[in-house]
Design a protein around this motif. Sequence first.
Motif, PDB file in Angstrom:
ATOM      1  N   GLY A 102      -7.598   2.347  11.441  1.00 56.06           N
ATOM      2  CA  GLY A 102      -6.990   3.375  11.921  1.00 56.06           C
ATOM      3  C   GLY A 102      -6.576   3.464  13.325  1.00 56.06           C
ATOM      4  N   SER A 103      -7.496   2.732  14.139  1.00 55.00           N
ATOM      5  CA  SER A 103      -7.210   2.416  15.569  1.00 55.00           C
ATOM      6  C   SER A 103      -5.847   1.483  15.840  1.00 55.00           C
ATOM      7  N   VAL A 104      -5.802   0.558  15.007  1.00 57.49           N
ATOM      8  CA  VAL A 104      -4.553  -0.512  15.287  1.00 57.49           C
ATOM      9  C   VAL A 104      -3.443   0.292  14.856  1.00 57.49           C
ATOM     10  N   LEU A 105      -3.392   1.202  13.636  1.00 55.90           N
ATOM     11  CA  LEU A 105      -2.302   1.918  13.467  1.00 55.90           C
ATOM     12  C   LEU A 105      -1.812   2.841  14.493  1.00 55.90           C
ATOM     13  N   LYS A 106      -2.718   3.447  15.121  1.00 58.81           N
ATOM     14  CA  LYS A 106      -2.536   4.319  16.195  1.00 58.81           C
ATOM     15  C   LYS A 106      -1.883   3.622  17.288  1.00 58.81           C
ATOM     16  N   ASN A 107      -2.323   2.382  17.666  1.00 61.40           N
ATOM     17  CA  ASN A 107      -1.939   1.617  18.858  1.00 61.40           C
ATOM     18  C   ASN A 107      -0.595   1.396  18.695  1.00 61.40           C
ATOM     19  N   LEU A 108      -0.185   1.143  17.403  1.00 54.45           N
ATOM     20  CA  LEU A 108       1.023   0.570  17.112  1.00 54.45           C
ATOM     21  C   LEU A 108       2.216   1.746  16.942  1.00 54.45           C
ATOM     22  N   GLY A 109       1.711   3.047  17.030  1.00 62.52           N
ATOM     23  CA  GLY A 109       2.659   4.286  16.640  1.00 62.52           C
ATOM     24  C   GLY A 109       2.900   4.482  15.076  1.00 62.52           C
ATOM     25  N   VAL A 110       1.968   3.796  14.440  1.00 65.30           N
ATOM     26  CA  VAL A 110       2.371   4.090  12.844  1.00 65.30           C
ATOM     27  C   VAL A 110       1.640   5.366  12.301  1.00 65.30           C
ATOM     28  N   THR A 111       2.597   6.406  11.851  1.00 66.87           N
ATOM     29  CA  THR A 111       2.367   7.493  11.588  1.00 66.87           C
ATOM     30  C   THR A 111       2.128   7.545   9.828  1.00 66.87           C
ATOM     31  N   ARG A 112       2.654   6.718   9.192  1.00 67.98           N
ATOM     32  CA  ARG A 112       2.938   7.095   7.719  1.00 67.98           C
ATOM     33  C   ARG A 112       2.406   5.624   6.993  1.00 67.98           C
ATOM     34  N   LEU A 113       1.974   5.788   5.729  1.00 67.57           N
ATOM     35  CA  LEU A 113       1.533   4.598   5.009  1.00 67.57           C
ATOM     36  C   LEU A 113       2.424   3.645   4.744  1.00 67.57           C
ATOM     37  N   ASP A 114       3.769   3.759   4.795  1.00 63.22           N
ATOM     38  CA  ASP A 114       4.755   2.999   4.342  1.00 63.22           C
ATOM     39  C   ASP A 114       4.848   1.889   5.754  1.00 63.22           C
ATOM     40  N   GLY A 115       4.721   2.656   6.894  1.00 63.57           N
ATOM     41  CA  GLY A 115       4.678   1.678   8.257  1.00 63.57           C
ATOM     42  C   GLY A 115       3.560   0.728   8.191  1.00 63.57           C
ATOM     43  N   ALA A 116       2.208   1.275   7.714  1.00 67.20           N
ATOM     44  CA  ALA A 116       1.265   0.487   7.867  1.00 67.20           C
ATOM     45  C   ALA A 116       1.244  -0.771   6.711  1.00 67.20           C
ATOM     46  N   LEU A 117       1.849  -0.380   5.673  1.00 67.03           N
ATOM     47  CA  LEU A 117       1.989  -1.631   4.711  1.00 67.03           C
ATOM     48  C   LEU A 117       2.918  -2.920   5.085  1.00 67.03           C
ATOM     49  N   ASP A 118       3.758  -2.571   6.311  1.00 63.78           N
ATOM     50  CA  ASP A 118       4.529  -3.694   6.757  1.00 63.78           C
ATOM     51  C   ASP A 118       3.712  -4.796   7.315  1.00 63.78           C
ATOM     52  N   LEU A 119       2.468  -4.553   7.618  1.00 61.65           N
ATOM     53  CA  LEU A 119       1.509  -5.413   8.356  1.00 61.65           C
ATOM     54  C   LEU A 119       0.873  -6.133   7.209  1.00 61.65           C
ATOM     55  N   VAL A 120       1.198  -6.064   6.238  1.00 57.49           N
ATOM     56  CA  VAL A 120       0.347  -6.647   4.791  1.00 57.49           C
ATOM     57  C   VAL A 120       1.314  -7.503   3.878  1.00 57.49           C
ATOM     58  N   SER A 121       0.860  -8.817   3.844  1.00 58.07           N
ATOM     59  CA  SER A 121       1.556  -9.836   2.954  1.00 58.07           C
ATOM     60  C   SER A 121       1.898  -9.150   1.681  1.00 58.07           C
ATOM     61  N   GLY A 122       3.251  -9.692   1.023  1.00 57.63           N
ATOM     62  CA  GLY A 122       3.358  -9.390  -0.199  1.00 57.63           C
ATOM     63  C   GLY A 122       3.668  -7.925  -0.604  1.00 57.63           C
ATOM     64  N   VAL A 123       4.190  -7.134   0.239  1.00 57.42           N
ATOM     65  CA  VAL A 123       4.672  -5.914   0.202  1.00 57.42           C
ATOM     66  C   VAL A 123       5.941  -5.599   0.294  1.00 57.42           C
ATOM     67  N   SER A 124       6.727  -5.137  -0.902  1.00 55.48           N
ATOM     68  CA  SER A 124       8.060  -4.777  -0.617  1.00 55.48           C
ATOM     69  C   SER A 124       8.444  -3.160  -0.750  1.00 55.48           C
ATOM     70  N   HIS A 125       8.965  -2.652  -0.039  1.00 61.99           N
ATOM     71  CA  HIS A 125       9.505  -1.420  -0.163  1.00 61.99           C
ATOM     72  C   HIS A 125      10.481  -1.048  -1.237  1.00 61.99           C
ATOM     73  N   MET A 126      10.352  -0.013  -1.959  1.00 64.10           N
ATOM     74  CA  MET A 126      11.050   0.386  -3.187  1.00 64.10           C
ATOM     75  C   MET A 126      11.915   1.434  -3.103  1.00 64.10           C
ATOM     76  N   ASN A 127      12.667   1.744  -4.033  1.00 61.88           N
ATOM     77  CA  ASN A 127      13.321   3.030  -3.825  1.00 61.88           C
ATOM     78  C   ASN A 127      12.382   4.215  -4.127  1.00 61.88           C
ATOM     79  N   ASN A 128      12.479   5.219  -2.945  1.00 62.15           N
ATOM     80  CA  ASN A 128      11.458   6.253  -2.688  1.00 62.15           C
ATOM     81  C   ASN A 128      11.903   7.487  -2.911  1.00 62.15           C
ATOM     82  N   PHE A 129      13.138   7.494  -4.206  1.00 59.18           N
ATOM     83  CA  PHE A 129      13.405   8.927  -4.623  1.00 59.18           C
ATOM     84  C   PHE A 129      13.941   9.777  -3.479  1.00 59.18           C
ATOM     85  N   GLY A 130      15.010   9.206  -2.745  1.00 63.72           N
ATOM     86  CA  GLY A 130      15.516  10.137  -1.609  1.00 63.72           C
ATOM     87  C   GLY A 130      14.631  10.159  -0.324  1.00 63.72           C
TER      88      GLY A 130
END
Length: 735
Positions: A68-96
Amino acid sequence: MKSSSGFKKTLIAGASVLAAVAASSASAQAPDQQQGESGTIVVTAQRQAYVGDFPVQDIPQNVQSLSGSVLKNLGVTRLDGALDLVSGVSHMNNFGGLWDAYSFRGFAGDANNVPSGFLVNGFAARGFSGPRDASSVERIDVLKGPTSALFGRGEPGGTVNIVTRKPEFTRKGSVQIQGGSWNNYRIDADFTSPVTDNFAIRVNGAYENAESYRDTVHTKKIFLTPSMLWKISDKTSISYELEFASQKIPFDRGIPIYNNDFSRIPPSRYLGEPSDAPVKLDTLGHQVQLQHDFNDHWSLLVGGAYRTTHLIGIQEVAELVASRQPFLVGPTAGTILSRQRRFTDAKTENIIGRAEITGHFDVAGMANTLVVGIDYDYFKFINYQTRSRPPIGAATADFSNPATMALYNAINVFNPVYGAYPAPNANANFVYNRWEKDFSWGSYFYDQIDLTPWLKIRAGGRFDNFRQHYTTYQANGTANVPSIYQNVNRFSPQGGIVVQPTETLSFYGSYGKGFRPNNGADFYNQTFKPETSESYEVGAKFLSANKKISATLAFYTMSKTNILTSDPNPDHAGFVIAVGGARSKGIEFDVNAKLPYGFNLIASYAYTDAYWTSNLSDPDFQKPILAGDPLIGVSKNSGNALLTKDFTIGDGRKATIGGGVQYIDKRLGETAANYYLPSATLVRVIGSVDLTDKLRVSGNVDNLFNIRWFANSYSALWTYPGSPRSFSIRANYRF
């Protein structure tokens, strides 16, 4: 519907093992009491169910954790932003923009129907709770590979478990105020304190009020997670956590792309109706967990959760059928967009119970770690939808006539005039009213054995009984007969091996099978076979002697069968069958390093080759898919690197500067179509400085070079543009 006798025997056996182990362990010698110098009980954190208490080097799969401290330092406030730091994750259709949607290693599951496939403290968090806020995160664990042998039904690519902050027996807190581009304002607060020597509380929450780079889009969010921890004794503790979230989010499908021209319409262009009230999403959840250590070797976890979610609101949705869509046909192609107007009211209720024993013991001189557990999951899902839809005949309709524009609920994508015509009745036509009840019982075990100090093996599995009662109702409330019943029994095995030739290096291999039930029925009102998966993974892990550098390299291949596809029988139009197959194979690399001279590095890379293995028809558009065609939304190459430098200024005040780069390869934007979202390279810079011992100011600039990019899509007409350059500034006060 009664479960099978085989399942009953397995469940009884699992319960018997739990009871026997608890009885024998309770009589064992208790450990020394863990107390501070003042005599107060010292509490660290409660353990997580399912995963055991293994060092990462001993786990035969790729596991990544984000603090959580790393996410706070990066200004990440949502799960989708956190998962950008993990390999093999792609963002999909999020229903608007209404929920989190992502794939691991190419497989995404059924996020269009029942979203939010992550866990919170090991409890499933399905339902319509909106994009997950990161304010309560202690850490996010990403378990790659097959996890059905642990958590039950699920995708073979991986699982996200959000571990929340727990009460501490030290009084402290923080308040953070944030402001940024497009009038984005946010406040986070966190406070924990002992109430007595053995009872502590924590209150954590966030409020956000933000406009957007998307014209007229304005969101509001409140997120609260108060919690309590009662340390009954040095061996026993009980925790409780409440989750309350309320979000208001305008439905936003993005922009339509014409003839693969991604520059025609600005990313700011909103093509809904601002006069529609935002979609409202509410969540209320409760979690309770008891942890009891019988002795140094045996422990018990018992937990329960209850969670409800509710989504309600109007959605303006670009029509996808060409005969109803002037953007695709006729003289107005590429200019006039027709829209459905929908009303959705969806509710979920989830009840979960679980019990787990973990034990450490020796057999024939070999150390064993045994995990045995049982769990229960009840999930109720009600989904009601009505709509107004544009008529057939878009190719010849006269859109210079205001009456025609109103009839098609149309808008000019280059010169949108909101509210120019009377809004059609979103309740004009009944679409569906679906009631689904799922009942799941599970029994699982695995044993990890240290054959030698450098060789470990793991074997285990899980038996699940899944029962579903699925009923659809007519517009007048009359139930369609017959209702659909499904009863699935499935055993999911797992196995793994870890070889550690040195103290810092380990090699591993794993194998697992999994399943995920398919909902609904075919033309003959018969339920579908569940999706099944099979996965193989090998890799290497490195952990430096000083614990400052960790890295994982993984190679995997996995396959799925019984994916729902369109029924090819022309007399069965609109129905689906479970015959589809897909495969994903790839390479992942993750590294987290604290380097000399104050440098810190987080980096990841993934090569993901995900494709269909059978010829079939897409269940949504009935378009042909050929074996070898790629899966939607998956980048073959993706990576992220973040490098920061810690230093001191003035009279020893801590400061940090850094930068990062994210690469997203091109990926398929619409199934069974030659439509690909372009690749993108995004750059960010961050910085922070401690103005006092208690006050820190930080900030970041994202998409530094203002690259035009696209976050996700489901169709060329539903393509969501990524954010242009933005900034945020934060002030954090600790007390």
